[in-house]
Scaffold this active site. Sequence first.
Site, short mmCIF file in Angstrom:
data_model
loop_
_atom_site.label_atom_id
_atom_site.label_comp_id
_atom_site.label_asym_id
_atom_site.label_seq_id
_atom_site.Cartn_x
_atom_site.Cartn_y
_atom_site.Cartn_z
N HIS A 191 0.82 -1.21 0.00
CA HIS A 191 0.00 0.00 0.00
C HIS A 191 0.85 1.25 0.00
O HIS A 191 0.62 2.19 -0.74
CB HIS A 191 -0.84 0.04 1.27
CG HIS A 191 -2.22 -0.48 1.07
ND1 HIS A 191 -2.91 -0.24 -0.09
CD2 HIS A 191 -3.03 -1.18 1.87
CE1 HIS A 191 -4.09 -0.81 0.03
NE2 HIS A 191 -4.18 -1.40 1.21
N ARG A 298 -5.73 -6.70 -16.32
CA ARG A 298 -5.56 -7.99 -15.63
C ARG A 298 -6.80 -8.23 -14.76
O ARG A 298 -6.85 -7.78 -13.62
CB ARG A 298 -4.33 -7.96 -14.73
CG ARG A 298 -2.99 -7.94 -15.47
CD ARG A 298 -1.85 -7.91 -14.45
NE ARG A 298 -0.58 -8.29 -15.03
CZ ARG A 298 0.36 -7.41 -15.39
NH1 ARG A 298 0.17 -6.13 -15.22
NH2 ARG A 298 1.51 -7.84 -15.91
N ARG A 334 -8.03 -9.12 -20.51
CA ARG A 334 -7.55 -10.50 -20.47
C ARG A 334 -8.44 -11.31 -19.55
O ARG A 334 -8.78 -10.88 -18.44
CB ARG A 334 -6.11 -10.51 -19.94
CG ARG A 334 -5.55 -11.91 -19.82
CD ARG A 334 -4.10 -11.89 -19.45
NE ARG A 334 -3.89 -11.61 -18.04
CZ ARG A 334 -2.68 -11.47 -17.50
NH1 ARG A 334 -1.59 -11.56 -18.25
NH2 ARG A 334 -2.55 -11.24 -16.22
N GLU A 434 2.99 -16.03 -24.38
CA GLU A 434 3.89 -16.09 -23.24
C GLU A 434 4.49 -17.49 -23.02
O GLU A 434 5.22 -17.71 -22.08
CB GLU A 434 3.21 -15.58 -21.97
CG GLU A 434 1.82 -16.12 -21.71
CD GLU A 434 1.09 -15.39 -20.57
OE1 GLU A 434 1.72 -14.63 -19.83
OE2 GLU A 434 -0.13 -15.62 -20.43
N ASN A 457 6.99 -11.18 -19.41
CA ASN A 457 7.32 -11.58 -18.02
C ASN A 457 7.39 -13.10 -17.94
O ASN A 457 8.32 -13.67 -17.37
CB ASN A 457 6.27 -11.06 -17.04
CG ASN A 457 6.05 -9.57 -17.16
OD1 ASN A 457 6.87 -8.89 -17.75
ND2 ASN A 457 4.96 -9.07 -16.62
N ASP A 458 6.40 -13.76 -18.52
CA ASP A 458 6.42 -15.22 -18.51
C ASP A 458 7.27 -15.77 -19.65
O ASP A 458 8.01 -16.74 -19.46
CB ASP A 458 4.98 -15.76 -18.63
CG ASP A 458 4.29 -15.77 -17.28
OD1 ASP A 458 4.92 -16.17 -16.29
OD2 ASP A 458 3.12 -15.36 -17.21
N CYS A 505 2.68 -6.69 -23.65
CA CYS A 505 2.18 -6.13 -22.38
C CYS A 505 3.04 -6.57 -21.21
O CYS A 505 2.72 -6.28 -20.07
CB CYS A 505 0.72 -6.50 -22.18
SG CYS A 505 0.43 -8.27 -22.23
C1 PEP Z 1 3.41 -11.46 -18.85
O1 PEP Z 1 3.56 -12.64 -18.55
O2 PEP Z 1 4.27 -10.78 -19.44
C2 PEP Z 1 2.18 -10.75 -18.49
C3 PEP Z 1 1.93 -9.53 -18.92
O3 PEP Z 1 1.32 -11.40 -17.67
P1 PEP Z 1 1.45 -11.42 -16.08
O4 PEP Z 1 2.59 -10.49 -15.70
O5 PEP Z 1 0.14 -10.95 -15.57
O6 PEP Z 1 1.74 -12.85 -15.83
MG MG Z 2 1.91 -13.80 -17.81
#
Ligand code: PEP
Ligand code: MG
Length: 572
Positions: A191, A298, A334, A434, A457-458, A505
Amino acid sequence: MRKLKGIGASSGVAVAKVFKLVHPDLTPSKKIIEEAQVEAELEKLKAVLQQSNAELVVIKARAFEKMGASKAAVFEAHILMLNDPEYISSIEAKIRNEKLDAPSAVHEVSQMFIGIFESLTDEYMRERAADIKDISSRILAHLLHIKIPDLTLINEKVIIVAEDLTPSDTAQLDKQFVCGFATNIGGRTSHSAIMARSLEIPAVVGLKTILADTDEFQIIALDGETGEIIIEPKQAIIDAYEQKAAAIAKDKELLKKYKDLPSITKDGHHVELAANIGTPNDLEGVLANGSDGIGLYRTEFLYMDATVAPTEDQQYTAYTKVLQSMVGKPVVIRTIDIGGDKKLPYMPLPEEENPFLGYRALRMCLGEYHELFRTQLRALLKASVHGDLRIMFPMVTTVNELIDAKKMLEEEKTKLLAQGVEISSTYQVGMMMEVPAAAIIADKLIKHADFFSIGTNDLIGYTMAADRMNEKVSYLYQPYNPSILRLVKNIIDAAHAAGKWTGMCGEMAGDLMAIPLLVGLGLDEFSMSATSVLHARRLISTLDKKEMELLAEKALDCSTMEEVEKLVEAAV
Ligand code: PEP
Ligand code: MG
């Protein structure tokens, strides 16, 4: 002079005196009362709950004034919790049945609730424990007649040093005097970190020992970007920090002019700069930073914020709000991406050896949670008439999964149309890229999708076979590794060959080192945190698309990430 390193939670720098915020120990000693005292104790509790409620109403109004509706909503949540029948009746039951005095009853029940939240693996849910700590401290302080620190009394420039800041502390901060804060605990999504960013107060969290390492009134320098704290800095350091502060302030002014400009390279190539959001509350920041759309909503936060799954109507309301607020700009929503590190208290999942390689996201939606998925699809379809909706499925690995998900969407659509529900005829249906397996067969998947959005990210984690939460292998989290760039190229090329678009993203989309390469590779849409949009727009306006194409070509032929970094540094 001494240095400490924490997590940079809100950018900006500050040099000022330490103001130590130490919350008093409010642990009551357990006291048993007589039967005859029960009613009096319950009355005392009732009065204190009313007093706390009245205070929270004032704090909420203050937060609204200083930080806007979304942050004031935190205090609405506190007020709701304070009036939560389960919480209150558990306290009353302790007084009635176990003959505890009011402070002991409040303490025991709050500790139980805190324990439940803290035991959850999801970081967001774990941090909800802070809300209960905050509320129970307020109630206990009144019951025990102990004064809690009043930050509104600060009238000189200070940096607040604390174990952690509660949401009520943060709401009382006056930006005129509080130049920054530094805390022992907390992460980027705590927070205090979120509030600091919206107040634009520089902050460093997770310093572990800052309270013990500093004295009241000592001068410290704080860098909210690097996470660095310097205790008793030399004059040369103070000068450097002041220069940096002036440069940041100047830059912020300069960035403002990009708010209403198109996202375009200097040779006229258009891209779309969109924002990632977690809840409709994030829209304020999206609109303030001139985003071209929303590239990732998300929706799992809608499910994580509740104790039961949101209804179709609740979801419809949330999606409609986002679509209407963006007035015709694209909005990628999503479908639920639960599992992995995101868990729901009302959706028990068996413990897995490798949750990231397990039963998550679309895999669950196509399996035993298909009813929950269909509810979301109906809410999305109904909301589609309110804007430019793009529905996106997460974690698609095979062509059959995408076909099955689309089949469910079509089935729900047919049912709704039969009921006379109006549905847009122009919404798009796409998928996250991903999983490496999907990236490799992008040319096959695009036959069934209107667009791709690359979740780096994944994708990076899966491609490099490295969990970025594991410090020992974090060196393998390499967005500019040629292997990642080649996958990204494969995805974009497949979409373009089919006349479709590709976005990104994951965090890489807002990374200023990656953007030149992504422009060169032909990425159509970049979706990032709202506060990165203007930085990205400015950088893109200085790039030449043709030159970036050559740069990307060279990068694809590099052997290592370091070589790619050198290339980009030399070119931009
Ligand atoms: C990702 O995997 O890049 C992604 C945007 O999804 P999340 O970070 O919500 O897993
Ligand atoms: Mg992801």
